[in-house]
Write a protein that holds these residues in place. Structure first.
Motif, mmCIF file in Angstrom:
data_model
loop_
_atom_site.group_PDB
_atom_site.id
_atom_site.type_symbol
_atom_site.label_atom_id
_atom_site.label_comp_id
_atom_site.label_asym_id
_atom_site.label_seq_id
_atom_site.Cartn_x
_atom_site.Cartn_y
_atom_site.Cartn_z
ATOM 1 N N ILE A 58 2.336 -5.154 -6.577
ATOM 2 C CA ILE A 58 1.680 -4.498 -7.714
ATOM 3 C C ILE A 58 1.269 -3.104 -7.263
ATOM 4 C CG2 ILE A 58 -0.285 -4.586 -9.299
ATOM 5 C CD1 ILE A 58 -0.283 -7.683 -8.747
ATOM 6 N N LEU A 59 1.507 -2.119 -8.117
ATOM 7 C CA LEU A 59 1.123 -0.743 -7.826
ATOM 8 C C LEU A 59 0.127 -0.273 -8.867
ATOM 9 C CD1 LEU A 59 4.652 0.732 -7.069
ATOM 10 C CD2 LEU A 59 3.010 -0.258 -5.482
ATOM 11 N N MET A 60 -0.852 0.503 -8.414
ATOM 12 C CA MET A 60 -1.862 1.019 -9.330
ATOM 13 C C MET A 60 -2.133 2.485 -9.003
ATOM 14 S SD MET A 60 -5.753 -0.280 -10.073
ATOM 15 C CE MET A 60 -6.428 0.272 -8.522
ATOM 16 N N ALA A 61 -2.220 3.307 -10.041
ATOM 17 C CA ALA A 61 -2.574 4.711 -9.868
ATOM 18 C C ALA A 61 -4.026 4.786 -9.399
ATOM 19 C CB ALA A 61 -2.406 5.472 -11.175
ATOM 20 N N VAL A 62 -4.256 5.587 -8.354
ATOM 21 C CA VAL A 62 -5.611 5.696 -7.802
ATOM 22 C C VAL A 62 -6.242 7.061 -8.021
ATOM 23 C CG1 VAL A 62 -5.351 3.876 -6.093
ATOM 24 C CG2 VAL A 62 -4.717 6.209 -5.488
ATOM 25 N N ARG A 63 -5.490 7.979 -8.591
ATOM 26 C CA ARG A 63 -6.088 9.259 -8.949
ATOM 27 C C ARG A 63 -5.298 9.886 -10.077
ATOM 28 N NH1 ARG A 63 -4.035 12.175 -3.769
ATOM 29 N NH2 ARG A 63 -5.434 10.720 -2.835
ATOM 30 N N MET A 74 4.505 -3.534 -11.711
ATOM 31 C CA MET A 74 4.926 -4.598 -10.807
ATOM 32 C C MET A 74 6.389 -4.383 -10.434
ATOM 33 S SD MET A 74 5.011 -8.701 -11.379
ATOM 34 C CE MET A 74 3.381 -9.064 -10.772
ATOM 35 N N VAL A 75 6.709 -4.657 -9.173
ATOM 36 C CA VAL A 75 8.085 -4.566 -8.689
ATOM 37 C C VAL A 75 8.808 -5.843 -9.115
ATOM 38 C CG1 VAL A 75 9.588 -4.358 -6.672
ATOM 39 C CG2 VAL A 75 7.360 -3.196 -6.704
ATOM 40 N N THR A 76 9.684 -5.729 -10.103
ATOM 41 C CA THR A 76 10.454 -6.885 -10.568
ATOM 42 C C THR A 76 11.946 -6.675 -10.367
ATOM 43 O OG1 THR A 76 10.504 -6.010 -12.817
ATOM 44 C CG2 THR A 76 8.732 -7.571 -12.284
ATOM 45 N N SER A 77 12.335 -5.507 -9.909
ATOM 46 C CA SER A 77 13.745 -5.183 -9.700
ATOM 47 C C SER A 77 14.042 -5.202 -8.201
ATOM 48 C CB SER A 77 14.044 -3.808 -10.287
ATOM 49 O OG SER A 77 15.384 -3.486 -10.104
ATOM 50 N N LYS A 78 15.046 -5.993 -7.816
ATOM 51 C CA LYS A 78 15.384 -6.124 -6.388
ATOM 52 C C LYS A 78 15.851 -4.810 -5.780
ATOM 53 C CE LYS A 78 16.330 -11.019 -6.586
ATOM 54 N NZ LYS A 78 17.313 -12.088 -6.535
ATOM 55 N N ALA A 94 -0.367 -9.976 -3.374
ATOM 56 C CA ALA A 94 -1.213 -11.138 -3.650
ATOM 57 C C ALA A 94 -1.321 -11.997 -2.394
ATOM 58 C CB ALA A 94 -0.618 -11.942 -4.796
ATOM 59 N N LYS A 95 -2.499 -12.491 -2.140
ATOM 60 C CA LYS A 95 -2.731 -13.353 -0.979
ATOM 61 C C LYS A 95 -2.214 -14.754 -1.305
ATOM 62 C CE LYS A 95 -6.370 -14.686 2.216
ATOM 63 N NZ LYS A 95 -7.805 -14.597 2.495
ATOM 64 N N GLN A 96 -1.128 -15.140 -0.639
ATOM 65 C CA GLN A 96 -0.494 -16.431 -0.906
ATOM 66 C C GLN A 96 -1.511 -17.574 -0.829
ATOM 67 O OE1 GLN A 96 2.643 -16.965 -1.938
ATOM 68 N NE2 GLN A 96 2.872 -14.751 -1.995
ATOM 69 N N GLU A 97 -1.295 -18.568 -1.663
ATOM 70 C CA GLU A 97 -2.132 -19.771 -1.759
ATOM 71 C C GLU A 97 -3.506 -19.500 -2.362
ATOM 72 O OE1 GLU A 97 -0.538 -22.614 -1.300
ATOM 73 O OE2 GLU A 97 1.172 -21.440 -0.606
ATOM 74 N N THR A 98 -3.783 -18.238 -2.718
ATOM 75 C CA THR A 98 -5.041 -17.901 -3.380
ATOM 76 C C THR A 98 -4.786 -17.402 -4.785
ATOM 77 O OG1 THR A 98 -6.028 -17.292 -1.264
ATOM 78 C CG2 THR A 98 -7.132 -16.507 -3.234
ATOM 79 N N VAL A 99 -3.869 -16.438 -4.884
ATOM 80 C CA VAL A 99 -3.561 -15.842 -6.181
ATOM 81 C C VAL A 99 -2.073 -15.515 -6.235
ATOM 82 C CG1 VAL A 99 -4.161 -13.487 -5.446
ATOM 83 C CG2 VAL A 99 -4.248 -14.079 -7.873
ATOM 84 N N THR A 100 -1.455 -15.789 -7.362
ATOM 85 C CA THR A 100 -0.047 -15.433 -7.524
ATOM 86 C C THR A 100 0.042 -13.983 -7.990
ATOM 87 O OG1 THR A 100 0.119 -16.116 -9.842
ATOM 88 C CG2 THR A 100 0.533 -17.816 -8.160
ATOM 89 N N PRO A 101 1.096 -13.275 -7.616
ATOM 90 C CA PRO A 101 1.196 -11.866 -8.010
ATOM 91 C C PRO A 101 1.280 -11.679 -9.524
ATOM 92 C CG PRO A 101 3.176 -12.567 -6.839
ATOM 93 C CD PRO A 101 2.205 -13.694 -6.770
ATOM 94 N N ILE A 102 1.944 -12.571 -10.211
ATOM 95 C CA ILE A 102 2.078 -12.413 -11.661
ATOM 96 C C ILE A 102 0.721 -12.602 -12.337
ATOM 97 C CG2 ILE A 102 3.132 -13.395 -13.746
ATOM 98 C CD1 ILE A 102 5.672 -13.846 -12.035
ATOM 99 N N TYR A 103 -0.044 -13.610 -11.904
ATOM 100 C CA TYR A 103 -1.383 -13.800 -12.461
ATOM 101 C C TYR A 103 -2.230 -12.555 -12.182
ATOM 102 C CZ TYR A 103 -6.124 -15.269 -13.222
ATOM 103 O OH TYR A 103 -7.418 -15.311 -13.664
ATOM 104 N N LEU A 104 -2.192 -12.068 -10.932
ATOM 105 C CA LEU A 104 -3.003 -10.906 -10.560
ATOM 106 C C LEU A 104 -2.621 -9.681 -11.403
ATOM 107 C CD1 LEU A 104 -5.164 -9.677 -8.722
ATOM 108 C CD2 LEU A 104 -3.350 -9.209 -7.042
ATOM 109 N N PHE A 105 -1.323 -9.462 -11.590
ATOM 110 C CA PHE A 105 -0.861 -8.338 -12.404
ATOM 111 C C PHE A 105 -1.408 -8.431 -13.823
ATOM 112 C CE2 PHE A 105 2.292 -6.903 -15.553
ATOM 113 C CZ PHE A 105 2.261 -5.541 -15.293
ATOM 114 N N TYR A 106 -1.264 -9.597 -14.445
ATOM 115 C CA TYR A 106 -1.727 -9.730 -15.827
ATOM 116 C C TYR A 106 -3.254 -9.700 -15.913
ATOM 117 C CZ TYR A 106 2.879 -10.107 -17.758
ATOM 118 O OH TYR A 106 4.152 -9.809 -18.152
#
Length: 187
Positions: A58-63, A74-78, A94-106
């Motif tokens: 997941i990428l987020m603009a920081v400025r 989100m990077v969905t393209s190989k 996403a930290k595996q076994e804690t949060v899935t990347p798709i859940y975190l993105f949404y």
């Protein structure tokens, strides 16, 4: 993760794609068209291994004025795996076994997630949010098994949308061919 010092490097004709804020599409995905990216020498990219992209990062603009903590992709393209990021973006894994990347993105792009992130955006000359501030944010997480079910539903929806888009494109192409034949008097 984000680049500590990325400024001053020259772009090249060939090399590793660099994702910039403008490469995040309005739907939250990264533009899969590599011709839309600037490139850096692979040796430069190797200097920053922690910002090399992997699938579902997941990428987020920081400025920036209107994009800080709002422009999230989100990077969905190989074909973007191995690309790197500009200093105006922050990379999340996403930290595996804690949060899935798709859940975190949404979550991050939801109204509640945006409200939470907005609390950490500074109001200087340009809006910014720091990696240190983000590390202090706590979010509610449903059980991991429910997140996995959510991911499966989202991926199914993505596939369905992709099929509809393909069918729409093919229908449009067929219609245009028929129109051309009609104008030439071939029907």
């Amino acid at each position: 993760y984000r680049y500590p010092t990325f400024y001053g490097f020259e772009y090249t004709e060939t090399g590793v794609p660099v994702v910039r804020i403008g490469n995040i599409l309005s739907n939250g995905f990264l533009n899969p068209d590599l011709s839309e990216y600037v490139l850096i020498d692979p040796k430069v990219s190797q200097l920053f291994p922690r910002t090399k992209l992997e699938l579902y990062d997941i990428l987020m603009a920081v400025r920036g004025d209107g994009s800080t903590a709002k422009r999230i992709g989100m990077v969905t393209s190989k074909n973007l795996v191995g690309a790197n990021i500009s200093p105006n973006l922050l990379r999340f894994q996403a930290k595996q076994e804690t949060v899935t990347p798709i859940y975190l993105f949404y979550f991050m792009t939801s109204k509640g997630g945006q409200t939470l992130l907005e609390r950490y955006v500074t109001r200087t000359a340009k809006k910014t949010i720091t990696a240190q501030a983000i590390k202090t944010i706590s979010i509610c997480l449903p059980p991991y098994s429910l997140q996995q079910k959510f991911d499966k539903l989202v991926k199914t929806t993505w596939q369905m949308k992709q099929n509809v888009d393909k069918t729409s494109w093919e229908s449009s192409r067929f219609f245009n061919a028929l129109v051309q034949r009609a104008f030439r008097g071939e029907l």
